[in-house]
Design a protein around this motif. Structure first.
Motif, short mmCIF file in Angstrom:
data_model
loop_
_atom_site.label_atom_id
_atom_site.label_comp_id
_atom_site.label_asym_id
_atom_site.label_seq_id
_atom_site.Cartn_x
_atom_site.Cartn_y
_atom_site.Cartn_z
N CYS A 195 12.70 60.48 46.39
CA CYS A 195 11.37 60.24 45.86
C CYS A 195 10.86 58.96 46.51
O CYS A 195 11.59 57.97 46.59
N ALA A 211 8.14 57.32 45.37
CA ALA A 211 7.14 56.69 44.50
C ALA A 211 7.49 55.26 44.08
O ALA A 211 6.62 54.41 43.98
N ASP A 212 8.74 54.99 43.77
CA ASP A 212 9.17 53.66 43.34
C ASP A 212 8.50 53.19 42.06
O ASP A 212 7.92 52.10 42.00
N CYS A 213 8.57 54.01 41.01
CA CYS A 213 8.02 53.62 39.70
C CYS A 213 8.86 52.50 39.10
O CYS A 213 10.08 52.51 39.21
N CYS A 259 11.56 53.97 36.55
CA CYS A 259 12.35 55.15 36.95
C CYS A 259 13.71 55.16 36.26
O CYS A 259 14.46 54.19 36.33
N THR A 310 15.92 57.72 36.81
CA THR A 310 16.84 58.55 37.62
C THR A 310 16.94 57.96 39.02
O THR A 310 16.89 58.69 40.01
N VAL A 336 17.18 58.99 43.60
CA VAL A 336 16.32 58.48 44.67
C VAL A 336 17.17 57.85 45.77
O VAL A 336 16.92 58.03 46.96
N GLY A 374 14.49 62.67 40.93
CA GLY A 374 13.68 62.58 42.14
C GLY A 374 12.31 63.22 41.97
O GLY A 374 11.85 63.48 40.87
N GLY A 378 6.38 64.03 39.16
CA GLY A 378 5.83 62.71 38.88
C GLY A 378 4.32 62.64 38.93
O GLY A 378 3.74 61.60 38.61
N LYS A 419 1.18 58.73 35.33
CA LYS A 419 1.83 57.41 35.32
C LYS A 419 0.84 56.33 34.92
O LYS A 419 -0.16 56.12 35.61
S1 SF4 Z 1 10.22 58.10 37.86
FE1 SF4 Z 1 10.08 60.01 39.02
S2 SF4 Z 1 8.29 59.69 40.36
FE2 SF4 Z 1 8.93 57.65 39.65
S3 SF4 Z 1 10.36 56.85 41.23
FE3 SF4 Z 1 11.60 57.87 39.64
S4 SF4 Z 1 11.87 59.95 40.40
FE4 SF4 Z 1 10.14 59.07 41.54
#
Ligand code: SF4
Length: 224
Positions: A34, A36-38, A41, A43, A47, A76, A103, A122
């Protein structure tokens, strides 16, 4: 299937912890990667770890052997891999009820209509709310919640600012008239009772949800 492959982080059976399907036994296909780097996150391992390459045939075979009628493809970010839509189609062909957890930064338009998309919206504290894919909001218009193909949006808030942002977004797009919307809290960041009181006070037509797998098992368990 022409040998198409996906990079897989883990395959496991558990209890569906979120969405309108929460509580049901479910097979999970967690895909790797992924971009995105939330901030929140939960999980990260999916990633950072490379995962293993599996053919779509192998994935469908393993899901079938797990013998759950419900299957979720998640990550991911599953929509960052080219062949995910084909996997979703194959699973639906097999008669599974198929959830796609995404996401919300990629279009779900074009995904097999038998699939139930669960799309994150988000909020600001995630750090990526400016990247929400607007097409998914437009796609929801014209649909009604409660039908098999309806769309589900999920908002996980960490504070009051996130909540007010979500409330304004829902009003601007009349989203609750067209889709199922669920709202929960970032685990450990906001007491659920506080979010509940805001929802009740505003009569906000959303389904409050807790990530129930984090109450059944230790919150940072893998394969849950
Ligand atoms: S929360 Fe989801 S979209 Fe955001 S970084 Fe993690 S896996 Fe990616």
């Amino acid at each position: 299937m022409n040998g198409q492959t996906l990079r897989v982080n883990e395959l496991f059976g558990s209890i569906q912890g979120e969405s309108r399907h929460a509580g049901w036994p479910c097979a999970f296909v967690r895909l790797s990667g992924c971009s995105a780097d939330c901030r929140w996150c939960d999980t990260r391992y999916a990633v950072t770890e490379e995962g293993i390459l599996m053919t779509l045939e192998e994935i469908v075979g393993q899901v079938t052997s797990m013998d759950f009628p419900l299957v979720e493809v998640t990550g991911g970010e599953p929509l960052e891999q080219e062949h995910t839509p084909e996997l979703l189609r194959l699973l639906a062909d097999k008669g599974f009820r198929v959830l796609l957890e995404t996401g919300g930064l990629h279009q779900v338009r074009g995904i097999d209509p038998r699939v139930y998309p669960v799309i994150d919206l988000k909020p600001p504290s995630s750090g990526i709310s400016h990247r929400i894919e607007q097409d998914n909001l437009h796609l929801a218009l014209g649909r009604k919640p409660g039908r098999p193909q309806d769309m589900e949006f999920k908002i996980v808030v960490a504070d009051r600012e996130d909540y007010l942002w979500a409330k304004e977004l829902l009003a601007r797009h009349h989203l609750t008239e067209h889709a199922t919307v669920s709202m929960g809290t970032v685990f450990g960041a906001l007491p659920p009772s506080e979010l509940a009181s805001w929802i009740i006070q505003d009569r906000l037509p959303v389904r409050m949800q807790l990530q129930i797998h984090k109450y059944i098992w230790p919150p940072h368990s893998r394969g849950k």
